[in-house]
Design a protein around this motif. Sequence first.
Motif, PDB file in Angstrom:
ATOM      1  N   GLN A   1       0.761  -1.163   0.286  1.00  0.00           N
ATOM      2  CA  GLN A   1       0.091   0.172  -0.036  1.00  0.00           C
ATOM      3  C   GLN A   1       0.887   1.272   0.022  1.00  0.00           C
ATOM      4  O   GLN A   1       0.508   2.284  -0.633  1.00  0.00           O
ATOM      5  CB  GLN A   1      -1.084  -0.083   1.228  1.00  0.00           C
ATOM      6  CG  GLN A   1      -1.884  -1.037   1.201  1.00  0.00           C
ATOM      7  CD  GLN A   1      -2.752  -1.028   2.567  1.00  0.00           C
ATOM      8  OE1 GLN A   1      -2.496  -0.962   3.431  1.00  0.00           O
ATOM      9  NE2 GLN A   1      -4.206  -1.688   2.109  1.00  0.00           N
ATOM     10  N   PHE A   2       1.895   1.197   0.559  1.00  0.00           N
ATOM     11  CA  PHE A   2       3.132   2.282   0.617  1.00  0.00           C
ATOM     12  C   PHE A   2       3.515   2.691  -0.680  1.00  0.00           C
ATOM     13  O   PHE A   2       3.420   3.698  -1.023  1.00  0.00           O
ATOM     14  CB  PHE A   2       4.126   1.906   1.562  1.00  0.00           C
ATOM     15  CG  PHE A   2       5.445   2.799   1.566  1.00  0.00           C
ATOM     16  CD1 PHE A   2       5.267   4.065   2.397  1.00  0.00           C
ATOM     17  CD2 PHE A   2       6.422   2.411   0.636  1.00  0.00           C
ATOM     18  CE1 PHE A   2       6.392   4.762   2.400  1.00  0.00           C
ATOM     19  CE2 PHE A   2       7.571   3.403   0.726  1.00  0.00           C
ATOM     20  CZ  PHE A   2       7.398   4.535   1.545  1.00  0.00           C
ATOM     21  N   MET A   3       3.759   1.779  -1.546  1.00  0.00           N
ATOM     22  CA  MET A   3       4.112   1.834  -2.833  1.00  0.00           C
ATOM     23  C   MET A   3       3.106   2.417  -3.763  1.00  0.00           C
ATOM     24  O   MET A   3       3.431   3.226  -4.626  1.00  0.00           O
ATOM     25  CB  MET A   3       4.632   0.601  -3.358  1.00  0.00           C
ATOM     26  CG  MET A   3       6.126   0.111  -2.850  1.00  0.00           C
ATOM     27  SD  MET A   3       7.227   1.159  -2.921  1.00  0.00           S
ATOM     28  CE  MET A   3       7.235   1.412  -4.791  1.00  0.00           C
ATOM     29  N   GLU A   4       1.858   2.065  -3.613  1.00  0.00           N
ATOM     30  CA  GLU A   4       0.787   2.548  -4.224  1.00  0.00           C
ATOM     31  C   GLU A   4       0.616   4.126  -4.136  1.00  0.00           C
ATOM     32  O   GLU A   4       0.311   4.836  -5.289  1.00  0.00           O
ATOM     33  CB  GLU A   4      -0.806   2.287  -3.707  1.00  0.00           C
ATOM     34  CG  GLU A   4      -1.106   0.876  -4.174  1.00  0.00           C
ATOM     35  CD  GLU A   4      -2.351   0.414  -3.856  1.00  0.00           C
ATOM     36  OE1 GLU A   4      -3.214   1.220  -3.996  1.00  0.00           O
ATOM     37  OE2 GLU A   4      -2.638  -0.824  -3.616  1.00  0.00           O
ATOM     38  N   TYR A   5       1.142   4.794  -3.121  1.00  0.00           N
ATOM     39  CA  TYR A   5       1.041   6.153  -2.618  1.00  0.00           C
ATOM     40  C   TYR A   5       2.030   6.892  -3.918  1.00  0.00           C
ATOM     41  O   TYR A   5       1.572   7.953  -4.087  1.00  0.00           O
ATOM     42  CB  TYR A   5       1.328   6.650  -1.451  1.00  0.00           C
ATOM     43  CG  TYR A   5       0.551   6.024  -0.355  1.00  0.00           C
ATOM     44  CD1 TYR A   5      -0.857   6.244  -0.597  1.00  0.00           C
ATOM     45  CD2 TYR A   5       1.030   5.377   1.060  1.00  0.00           C
ATOM     46  CE1 TYR A   5      -1.906   5.730   0.447  1.00  0.00           C
ATOM     47  CE2 TYR A   5      -0.006   5.190   1.942  1.00  0.00           C
ATOM     48  CZ  TYR A   5      -1.291   5.003   1.631  1.00  0.00           C
ATOM     49  OH  TYR A   5      -2.096   4.711   2.772  1.00  0.00           O
ATOM     50  N   TRP A   6       2.952   6.184  -4.081  1.00  0.00           N
ATOM     51  CA  TRP A   6       4.140   6.877  -4.798  1.00  0.00           C
ATOM     52  C   TRP A   6       3.720   7.287  -6.574  1.00  0.00           C
ATOM     53  O   TRP A   6       3.815   8.180  -7.010  1.00  0.00           O
ATOM     54  CB  TRP A   6       5.480   6.166  -5.068  1.00  0.00           C
ATOM     55  CG  TRP A   6       6.090   6.198  -3.777  1.00  0.00           C
ATOM     56  CD1 TRP A   6       6.231   5.259  -2.844  1.00  0.00           C
ATOM     57  CD2 TRP A   6       6.833   7.239  -3.353  1.00  0.00           C
ATOM     58  NE1 TRP A   6       6.994   5.510  -1.977  1.00  0.00           N
ATOM     59  CE2 TRP A   6       7.575   6.695  -1.984  1.00  0.00           C
ATOM     60  CE3 TRP A   6       7.250   8.485  -3.734  1.00  0.00           C
ATOM     61  CZ2 TRP A   6       8.247   7.553  -1.362  1.00  0.00           C
ATOM     62  CZ3 TRP A   6       7.946   9.168  -3.001  1.00  0.00           C
ATOM     63  CH2 TRP A   6       8.496   8.945  -2.107  1.00  0.00           C
ATOM     64  N   LEU A   7       2.292   6.467  -6.693  1.00  0.00           N
ATOM     65  CA  LEU A   7       1.866   6.555  -8.056  1.00  0.00           C
ATOM     66  C   LEU A   7       1.267   7.815  -8.381  1.00  0.00           C
ATOM     67  O   LEU A   7       1.161   8.548  -9.344  1.00  0.00           O
ATOM     68  CB  LEU A   7       1.130   5.400  -8.661  1.00  0.00           C
ATOM     69  CG  LEU A   7       0.252   5.246  -9.721  1.00  0.00           C
ATOM     70  CD1 LEU A   7       1.378   5.523 -11.046  1.00  0.00           C
ATOM     71  CD2 LEU A   7      -0.699   4.075 -10.129  1.00  0.00           C
ATOM     72  N   PHE A   8       0.712   8.341  -7.267  1.00  0.00           N
ATOM     73  CA  PHE A   8      -0.307   9.315  -7.185  1.00  0.00           C
ATOM     74  C   PHE A   8       0.436  10.637  -6.740  1.00  0.00           C
ATOM     75  O   PHE A   8      -0.461  11.610  -6.514  1.00  0.00           O
ATOM     76  CB  PHE A   8      -1.420   8.997  -6.397  1.00  0.00           C
ATOM     77  CG  PHE A   8      -2.280   7.895  -7.176  1.00  0.00           C
ATOM     78  CD1 PHE A   8      -2.954   7.979  -8.145  1.00  0.00           C
ATOM     79  CD2 PHE A   8      -2.102   6.562  -6.729  1.00  0.00           C
ATOM     80  CE1 PHE A   8      -3.794   7.096  -9.013  1.00  0.00           C
ATOM     81  CE2 PHE A   8      -2.969   5.402  -7.242  1.00  0.00           C
ATOM     82  CZ  PHE A   8      -3.763   5.806  -8.377  1.00  0.00           C
ATOM     83  N   GLU A   9       1.676  10.555  -6.363  1.00  0.00           N
ATOM     84  CA  GLU A   9       2.533  12.009  -5.851  1.00  0.00           C
ATOM     85  C   GLU A   9       3.616  12.107  -6.594  1.00  0.00           C
ATOM     86  O   GLU A   9       4.144  11.501  -7.494  1.00  0.00           O
ATOM     87  CB  GLU A   9       2.827  11.526  -4.353  1.00  0.00           C
ATOM     88  CG  GLU A   9       1.743  10.967  -3.498  1.00  0.00           C
ATOM     89  CD  GLU A   9       1.004  12.296  -2.854  1.00  0.00           C
ATOM     90  OE1 GLU A   9       1.489  13.545  -3.024  1.00  0.00           O
ATOM     91  OE2 GLU A   9       0.044  12.125  -2.244  1.00  0.00           O
ATOM     92  N   GLY A  10       3.992  13.477  -6.578  1.00  0.00           N
ATOM     93  CA  GLY A  10       5.092  14.145  -7.164  1.00  0.00           C
ATOM     94  C   GLY A  10       5.198  14.075  -8.657  1.00  0.00           C
ATOM     95  O   GLY A  10       6.425  13.654  -9.253  1.00  0.00           O
ATOM     96  N   GLY A  11       4.139  13.959  -9.482  1.00  0.00           N
ATOM     97  CA  GLY A  11       4.284  14.048 -10.786  1.00  0.00           C
ATOM     98  C   GLY A  11       4.649  12.624 -11.424  1.00  0.00           C
ATOM     99  O   GLY A  11       4.943  12.551 -12.544  1.00  0.00           O
ATOM    100  N   MET A  12       4.585  11.629 -10.517  1.00  0.00           N
ATOM    101  CA  MET A  12       4.716  10.150 -11.152  1.00  0.00           C
ATOM    102  C   MET A  12       3.849   9.722 -12.288  1.00  0.00           C
ATOM    103  O   MET A  12       4.417   9.215 -13.418  1.00  0.00           O
ATOM    104  CB  MET A  12       4.659   9.255 -10.091  1.00  0.00           C
ATOM    105  CG  MET A  12       4.986   7.706 -10.356  1.00  0.00           C
ATOM    106  SD  MET A  12       6.530   7.420 -10.811  1.00  0.00           S
ATOM    107  CE  MET A  12       7.375   7.496  -9.517  1.00  0.00           C
TER     108      MET A  12
END
Length: 234
Positions: A51-62
Amino acid sequence: EDSVQTMDVQNVTNLFHEFGHSLQHLLGDVKLGAYSGAQLIEEDASEVISQFMEYWLFEGGMLQSISSHIESGEPLPLEAVNLIQQQRKATKANELLHRLFLGQLEVELNTTFDPHGDDSIISLQRKLAEKYCPHHLPPKGNIDPLIQIFQSNASGRSTQQYRYLFSELISADAFDAFLDNDGQILEDKVLRSRGMEFRKHFLNGGSKRSTIDAFKQFRGRQMNSTALLSRYDL
């Protein structure tokens, strides 16, 4: 074989999710193999890294950095990114409420519910649905939530909903450490350092320490629900 294979947002989300599980096995650094990776991680914390890795997809222009128009090659427009993020937030908020409903239903079925009492199992389902997800009540006579619980229990997966709830409570609070005071991804130098700390406490150690201890060592405090609730505007 030469055709371009496209992936929708849900496919990419699943990819990031499963990559989180892979990282647990790839980055484990313990001498005893049984404690490496995710093999002995507590059941109710087994979804933390995914679930932690999912957050990266929707943050910081990913999203923009890994997507483009199939013909023109133009990056995903910012307007589309904003719509995807809004949809994600609404979907996850509803999912959270639905898991709370199913989780509480399972707990009460196995603790306080009296099958010989005045209230039926159907009325218990209805009462809890009205409390946790009144916007999406099961149709009259529909017992799908109860069936879902019984099926997961029968296959040995007790407290199935609690596992996802507790895992996301930890993962949201852990991910918050990668954001600045304005809710933006940290600058690269600090981000890299924070990432190495996360790797050390959550990934390198495998299951030789509890997930709660790993979190406290990483964040320097007990976890709380603030990050999870604010993430979905709850």
